[in-house]
Write a protein that holds these residues in place. Structure first.
Motif, mmCIF file in Angstrom:
data_model
loop_
_atom_site.group_PDB
_atom_site.id
_atom_site.type_symbol
_atom_site.label_atom_id
_atom_site.label_comp_id
_atom_site.label_asym_id
_atom_site.label_seq_id
_atom_site.Cartn_x
_atom_site.Cartn_y
_atom_site.Cartn_z
ATOM 1 N N TRP A 131 0.831 -1.202 0.000
ATOM 2 C CA TRP A 131 0.000 0.000 0.000
ATOM 3 C C TRP A 131 0.873 1.262 0.000
ATOM 4 C CZ3 TRP A 131 -4.999 1.164 -0.719
ATOM 5 C CH2 TRP A 131 -5.453 2.419 -0.303
ATOM 6 N N GLU A 132 1.916 1.261 0.831
ATOM 7 C CA GLU A 132 2.805 2.416 0.916
ATOM 8 C C GLU A 132 3.558 2.617 -0.398
ATOM 9 O OE1 GLU A 132 6.373 4.699 1.407
ATOM 10 O OE2 GLU A 132 6.339 2.531 1.033
ATOM 11 N N SER A 133 3.981 1.520 -1.033
ATOM 12 C CA SER A 133 4.727 1.618 -2.285
ATOM 13 C C SER A 133 3.853 2.142 -3.419
ATOM 14 C CB SER A 133 5.292 0.247 -2.664
ATOM 15 O OG SER A 133 6.168 -0.230 -1.674
ATOM 16 N N ILE A 134 2.617 1.654 -3.486
ATOM 17 C CA ILE A 134 1.694 2.137 -4.519
ATOM 18 C C ILE A 134 1.431 3.629 -4.333
ATOM 19 C CG2 ILE A 134 -0.670 1.959 -5.392
ATOM 20 C CD1 ILE A 134 -0.556 -1.029 -4.776
ATOM 21 N N GLY A 135 1.260 4.041 -3.058
ATOM 22 C CA GLY A 135 1.066 5.459 -2.779
ATOM 23 C C GLY A 135 2.253 6.300 -3.209
ATOM 24 N N ALA A 136 3.464 5.755 -3.006
ATOM 25 C CA ALA A 136 4.678 6.476 -3.409
ATOM 26 C C ALA A 136 4.740 6.631 -4.922
ATOM 27 C CB ALA A 136 5.907 5.738 -2.899
ATOM 28 N N PHE A 137 4.340 5.577 -5.672
ATOM 29 C CA PHE A 137 4.331 5.663 -7.120
ATOM 30 C C PHE A 137 3.310 6.699 -7.610
ATOM 31 C CE2 PHE A 137 6.470 1.443 -7.312
ATOM 32 C CZ PHE A 137 7.444 1.779 -8.232
ATOM 33 N N VAL A 138 2.141 6.701 -6.963
ATOM 34 C CA VAL A 138 1.100 7.658 -7.347
ATOM 35 C C VAL A 138 1.566 9.089 -7.097
ATOM 36 C CG1 VAL A 138 -1.230 8.469 -6.823
ATOM 37 C CG2 VAL A 138 -0.780 6.013 -6.977
ATOM 38 N N ARG A 139 2.187 9.323 -5.941
ATOM 39 C CA ARG A 139 2.692 10.665 -5.634
ATOM 40 C C ARG A 139 3.794 11.084 -6.610
ATOM 41 N NH1 ARG A 139 2.263 8.618 -0.323
ATOM 42 N NH2 ARG A 139 4.498 8.120 -0.328
ATOM 43 N N ALA A 140 4.623 10.114 -6.997
ATOM 44 C CA ALA A 140 5.706 10.427 -7.940
ATOM 45 C C ALA A 140 5.154 10.805 -9.307
ATOM 46 C CB ALA A 140 6.653 9.233 -8.057
ATOM 47 N N ARG A 141 4.095 10.117 -9.759
ATOM 48 C CA ARG A 141 3.497 10.416 -11.067
ATOM 49 C C ARG A 141 2.824 11.787 -11.057
ATOM 50 N NH1 ARG A 141 2.960 6.401 -14.817
ATOM 51 N NH2 ARG A 141 1.145 7.479 -15.709
ATOM 52 N N ARG A 142 2.296 12.163 -9.887
ATOM 53 C CA ARG A 142 1.651 13.472 -9.771
ATOM 54 C C ARG A 142 2.653 14.596 -9.540
ATOM 55 N NH1 ARG A 142 -3.367 11.944 -5.684
ATOM 56 N NH2 ARG A 142 -4.540 10.632 -7.159
ATOM 57 N N GLY A 143 3.909 14.219 -9.314
ATOM 58 C CA GLY A 143 4.922 15.224 -9.061
ATOM 59 C C GLY A 143 4.921 15.764 -7.650
ATOM 60 N N GLU A 144 4.253 15.052 -6.717
ATOM 61 C CA GLU A 144 4.189 15.496 -5.333
ATOM 62 C C GLU A 144 5.442 15.065 -4.590
ATOM 63 O OE1 GLU A 144 0.672 13.908 -3.641
ATOM 64 O OE2 GLU A 144 -0.681 14.846 -5.085
ATOM 65 N N GLN A 145 5.871 15.881 -3.670
ATOM 66 C CA GLN A 145 7.031 15.567 -2.847
ATOM 67 C C GLN A 145 6.568 14.783 -1.617
ATOM 68 O OE1 GLN A 145 10.224 16.076 -3.505
ATOM 69 N NE2 GLN A 145 9.703 17.040 -5.475
ATOM 70 N N PRO A 146 7.262 13.677 -1.264
ATOM 71 C CA PRO A 146 6.874 12.908 -0.081
ATOM 72 C C PRO A 146 7.084 13.714 1.195
ATOM 73 C CG PRO A 146 9.000 12.145 -0.890
ATOM 74 C CD PRO A 146 8.470 13.110 -1.905
ATOM 75 N N THR A 147 6.174 13.517 2.137
ATOM 76 C CA THR A 147 6.281 14.184 3.433
ATOM 77 C C THR A 147 7.217 13.388 4.323
ATOM 78 O OG1 THR A 147 4.020 15.007 3.241
ATOM 79 C CG2 THR A 147 5.011 15.030 5.440
ATOM 80 N N LEU A 148 8.343 13.973 4.658
ATOM 81 C CA LEU A 148 9.343 13.269 5.449
ATOM 82 C C LEU A 148 9.145 13.545 6.928
ATOM 83 C CD1 LEU A 148 12.529 13.986 3.311
ATOM 84 C CD2 LEU A 148 11.042 11.968 3.255
#
Length: 308
Positions: A131-148
């Motif tokens: 689930w976390e990995s799919i979310g990371a891929f979706v955020r990457a495609r949208r150009g969103e920066q991950p919240t660290l």
């Protein structure tokens, strides 16, 4: 070529066991994990009893963790104080885990307990990682920066009493959550034959806010000591450690890890997490399928031990 395993009491193909060790070593080198969560189920799937698989894999994990822990120690990437507090809990958890292991074996419920535990643990961890990995891929495609999350950030854990300052990791927190995590990892490792690194590392990072620079090395020290202790307890208490099996697995694991480490350097971190999540989830589903299949023989005959 067949070889007889004296403790497992079955003949196996030595090349099959060697190939399994290499495959798990490859996965371990690629993802930086111990691989016990994968190796124990594989041994069970080929007919080795869960009790022998758990006890023998514990020795294999201890041996494979030694070189890694030594490497991190030389690079000064281990927090000795944090490792010591974790080990206090880890030893207590290992003793409790081996005691439960022996009790369940005496009641004939060990195999079912191990299978159910793997279904719950691997399905939960694998599903969460997927689930976390799919979310990371979706955020990457949208150009969103991950919240660290900042390692130094505080949560409710940091408000507990009896605090110590862990200078190497630059954190100041209570010993209670540290000991509790050690107990949990030691207990799970003794019962299921897993080093617990894929559980321990996220707990240290996201719960205790330990910097990643010291997490891996510190977790390897805990794995090394708890798995060595578990192996000794299993050998003395239950006499289930198959040295021949563990040795073959170790040889294959060392070879496979070298290739896995090289392959892991060519894959992005998001892809690695996705692949690992799929792998963990697949093993959990395989165990669930095994539990639901109707056996061909509904009854078995077993010789009773003297005095039973």
């Amino acid at each position: 070529m067949q070889i007889f395993l004296p403790i497992a009491d079955i003949p196996v193909n030595i090349f099959l066991i060697l190939a399994m060790g290499m495959a798990v070593g490859f996965v371990s080198g690629m993802f930086g994990i111990g691989g016990g969560f994968l190796l124990t189920p594989l041994l069970i799937f080929i007919g080795i009893s869960p009790a022998v698989a758990v006890a023998s894999v514990a020795g294999h994990i201890a041996a494979s963790s030694f070189s890694g822990a030594l490497s991190y120690w030389r690079r000064r990437a281990i927090d000795p104080a944090l490792a010591l507090v974790l080990l206090i809990g880890g030893m207590l958890g290992t003793i409790a885990g081996v005691s439960l292991f022996t009790l369940l074996r005496s009641y004939g419920q060990l195999d079912l307990t191990i299978a159910l535990s793997y279904v719950v643990l691997l399905s939960g961890v694998g599903g969460a990682m997927l689930w976390e990995s799919i979310g990371a891929f979706v955020r990457a495609r949208r150009g969103e920066q991950p919240t660290l999350r900042r390692p130094g950030a505080h949560n409710w854990v940091h408000g507990l009493p009896l605090k110590l300052r862990f200078k190497k990791s630059k954190i100041y927190l209570s010993i209670f959550p540290v000991i509790a995590i050690g107990i949990f990892i030691g207990f799970v490792g003794a019962v299921l034959g897993i080093g617990g690194g894929f559980i321990l590392v996220p707990l240290l990072i996201y719960v205790l806010r330990v910097p990643t620079s010291t997490v891996i090395g510190t977790s390897m020290v805990l794995t090394l000591v708890t798995m060595t202790f578990a192996t000794l307890l299993h050998a003395v208490t239950n006499h289930l450690v198959d040295a021949v099996l563990a040795l073959i697995l170790m040889v294959g694991g060392v070879i496979g890890a070298q290739f896995g480490a090289r392959a892991g350097q060519r894959i992005s971190s998001e892809q690695l997490r996705l692949l690992l999540g799929l792998l963990i989830l697949a093993v959990g589903v395989r165990f669930a399928v095994e539990l639901t299949i109707r056996p061909t023989e509904l009854f078995t005959i077993r010789a009773l031990e003297p005095g039973a």
